[in-house]
Every structure is written in C-alpha cells, then in structure tokens.
Design a protein around this motif. Structure first.
Motif, short mmCIF file in Angstrom:
data_model
loop_
_atom_site.label_atom_id
_atom_site.label_comp_id
_atom_site.label_asym_id
_atom_site.label_seq_id
_atom_site.Cartn_x
_atom_site.Cartn_y
_atom_site.Cartn_z
N TRP A 233 -14.18 5.67 -36.64
CA TRP A 233 -14.23 4.18 -36.98
C TRP A 233 -12.95 3.67 -36.02
O TRP A 233 -13.18 2.33 -36.01
CB TRP A 233 -13.66 4.00 -38.53
CG TRP A 233 -12.27 4.57 -38.62
CD1 TRP A 233 -11.80 5.89 -38.91
CD2 TRP A 233 -11.05 3.91 -38.95
NE1 TRP A 233 -10.47 6.00 -39.11
CE2 TRP A 233 -10.15 4.80 -39.17
CE3 TRP A 233 -10.88 2.43 -38.73
CZ2 TRP A 233 -8.66 4.30 -39.37
CZ3 TRP A 233 -9.54 1.84 -38.98
CH2 TRP A 233 -8.52 2.82 -39.15
N ARG A 239 -18.56 -2.44 -39.10
CA ARG A 239 -18.20 -1.72 -40.40
C ARG A 239 -19.35 -2.34 -41.17
O ARG A 239 -19.38 -3.66 -41.60
CB ARG A 239 -16.76 -2.60 -40.89
CG ARG A 239 -15.62 -2.07 -40.21
CD ARG A 239 -15.28 -0.83 -40.35
NE ARG A 239 -13.95 -0.59 -39.69
CZ ARG A 239 -13.85 -0.03 -38.32
NH1 ARG A 239 -14.93 -0.02 -37.69
NH2 ARG A 239 -12.79 0.05 -37.86
N GLU A 268 -13.63 4.46 -43.63
CA GLU A 268 -13.10 4.77 -42.30
C GLU A 268 -13.97 6.06 -41.83
O GLU A 268 -13.35 7.18 -41.50
CB GLU A 268 -11.62 5.08 -42.42
CG GLU A 268 -10.71 3.85 -42.99
CD GLU A 268 -10.82 4.06 -44.56
OE1 GLU A 268 -11.62 5.05 -45.05
OE2 GLU A 268 -10.36 3.16 -45.28
N TYR A 269 -15.15 5.68 -41.36
CA TYR A 269 -16.18 6.69 -40.91
C TYR A 269 -15.63 7.71 -39.86
O TYR A 269 -15.20 7.10 -38.84
CB TYR A 269 -17.51 5.96 -40.69
CG TYR A 269 -17.40 4.95 -39.76
CD1 TYR A 269 -17.40 5.20 -38.16
CD2 TYR A 269 -17.51 3.55 -39.98
CE1 TYR A 269 -17.36 4.27 -37.43
CE2 TYR A 269 -17.65 2.70 -39.01
CZ TYR A 269 -17.36 3.11 -37.54
OH TYR A 269 -17.63 1.90 -36.51
#
Length: 308
Positions: A233, A239, A268-269
């Motif tokens: 992220w 997002r 919050e990949y």
C-alpha cells in the motif's frame, strides 16, 4: 452448538463443532474454557461464546497452548506448556485503529482475532479499519516463535516452493508444502499462474516497512510472492488497488486452505503477502459454517487438508 457445563462452581463453555480435525480448522475440544465473573463480564454469554470459540481455534492451531485461565483482576490469560502466559483479554476489545501504523496495531489476543477474516471466493470491501489479521498480539508471537533474532532463527527451516528455497518456521513450512501440492495441478493447467508465485523472501529479522513493529517475517510465518506484480500500500496511491479484486483466487484459496491469510484483504493492502495465522481461518470457517446451517450464508473456501 453450544452447551453449558457446571463444574467445580465455575461455568464452563464447550463448543461442539466440526467432527474431523483439519489444518486451519480445529478438532473437537478436549476440554472447556473456565470463566469467572469480573471486570470483563466473564459471566456474559456473548463473551463466553467468543472466548470459547477463540480458545478452540488457538489450541488447535498452536498445541503448545495448554489452558485459558482468569486471574483475580478480571484478566484472561493463555498458558503455554513451557510456563509462559500471554494476555487473551484485559477489558473491552481494543478500539478500531485510527492510524495505518503505530502501537495500536499491537493488541491482546482477543482483539487480534475479533475482526473476521472472510475466505475466498468472498472479497469484502476494505474501507479504513478493515484489515483482518493485520492487528497482532506480539506477546503471542514472541511466546510461540521467540523474542530475539537468534531464538526465531532456531525455529526455521528451509522449504522448497516451486523449486525456490526460502526459510520459514516449521509449522508454516509444512503448511506451505501443502499449498504447493494444491497449486501444482492448477499451475500445470494454467501456466500463467506461475508469474504470481515468485517468492521474494520468508524469514528475515526486520521491522514492517515504514514502522517500528516487527514484521511477521521476523517470526518466520510470512512470505512474499512476486512483489513486482503484487504491490504494497505504501507504493501506490490507489485505494483500493484493482488487484485486491482480480488477484487469482486459485492462489488465495490454496493458501487459505492451509492456514495462511492474504494481505490483499486489508485496507493497508500487502498483495504479495501471505501469513500463517491458522486460528483466524479456523474461526471464520466455524462461524461461516454456523451461518450456513442457519440458512444465512453459504460456506466459503475448500476443505482444508488433514493436519500432519
């Protein structure tokens, strides 16, 4: 199905669930969770049910855990075979984190398991605060895997994944071998999947990028795959990221079946990231099974393989 048992003046809760033991899915309980009244409202049926379900999955995932026990101050502790104890709950669950990093992501065990991780093929939205499994109990990780680089390094071993060698903690390494066994025929039938399976590191003693907290890589329970394809992220302004929806479900499903969660299901990949957290998959599948039996939600994910 839940049933209450009275024993030695304490109310114990036993969760009668799946009959067959499996990886990432708990076998029938050997015992009960003893709960007593206190500031946590251990007498609350909702709390008892949550604690029993969590204990069921924790004990199945980590056999070194021996019992869950309340102290005289309203706290509930997990006791390990070697005498260590780890805080399960000390009050109300931790509130949702307000920032994408910082100490609020280090929580007690109850809070670390509270947000449901939904297995594939479901890909729920990931608004701010929706990051199941990203909050961790570092006390539990250190008790299980070690609190220093030397301790954790003593618990890892080399494992091959599609002819690539990496280091993982022993249980995670065995689970990864089962993941490869699931994926091998799928990759043979669909070679394009191989580009997503280039490993970029397992065990390494380091902090999370941009933070001071230790990475799960430091405990040997995480691996990264194809970072050039699957971003983190902090590297992107998107997002959500499109790959959170389009990443091959065959890969995610195979990892989840063996107890790994996927960082693509976080706000919050961390799309490259797979982390061995079998207690979370156990809990989600039991709850989904219960909902399915009630006619509310279909079961998700494949049948996990038998535990070694």
């Amino acid at each position: 199905m839940l049933r209450h048992i009275v024993c030695a003046g304490l109310t114990a809760l036993v969760l009668a669930v799946l009959p067959a033991p499996a990886a990432g899915q708990a076998p029938p309980l050997d015992g009960a969770v003893a709960v007593t009244t206190g500031s946590l409202r251990h007498d609350s049926p909702a709390f008892q049910e949550e604690a029993a379900l969590d204990w069921h999955c924790l004990q199945a995932a980590y056999p070194r855990l021996r019992r869950m026990e309340a102290d005289g101050q309203g706290r509930l502790w997990l006791h390990l075979a070697d005498g260590q104890r780890v805080l399960y709950a000390a009050g109300q669950p931790a509130p949702p984190p307000r920032h994408p990093h910082g100490p609020e992501w280090d929580v007690d065990v109850r809070s670390s398991m509270r947000q449901l991780y939904v297995p594939d093929p479901e890909r729920p939205p990931t608004p701010a605060g929706q990051s199941p499994g990203r909050r961790r109990s570092y006390a539990l990780l250190q008790a299980l895997y070690g609190s220093t680089a030397r301790e954790t390094a003593s618990r890892v071993r080399r494992v091959s994944f599609f002819r690539q060698t990496l280091l993982l903690e022993e249980s995670a390494a065995r689970a990864l071998q089962r993941v490869e066994a699931r994926l091998a025929p799928l990759v043979a039938a669909r070679p394009a999947l191989r580009r997503y399976l280039k490993q970029s590191g397992g065990f390494v003693w380091r902090a999370i990028a941009g933070e001071q907290r230790l990475s799960p890589h430091a405990f040997g329970i995480a691996l990264d795959l194809s970072p050039r394809l699957a971003p983190y992220w902090r590297w992107s302004a998107l997002r959500p990221h499109p790959l959170q929806a389009s990443y091959p479900t065959e890969i995610v499903t195979a990892f989840e079946a063996e107890g790994f969660i996927w960082g693509g299901k976080w706000h919050e990949y961390d799309i490259m990231h797979f982390e061995y957290r079998p207690e979370l998959l156990c809990k989600s599948r039991l709850l989904l099974r219960r909902q399915q039996e009630a006619g509310a939600t279909p079961a998700s994910g494949p049948a996990p393989s038998p535990r070694p």
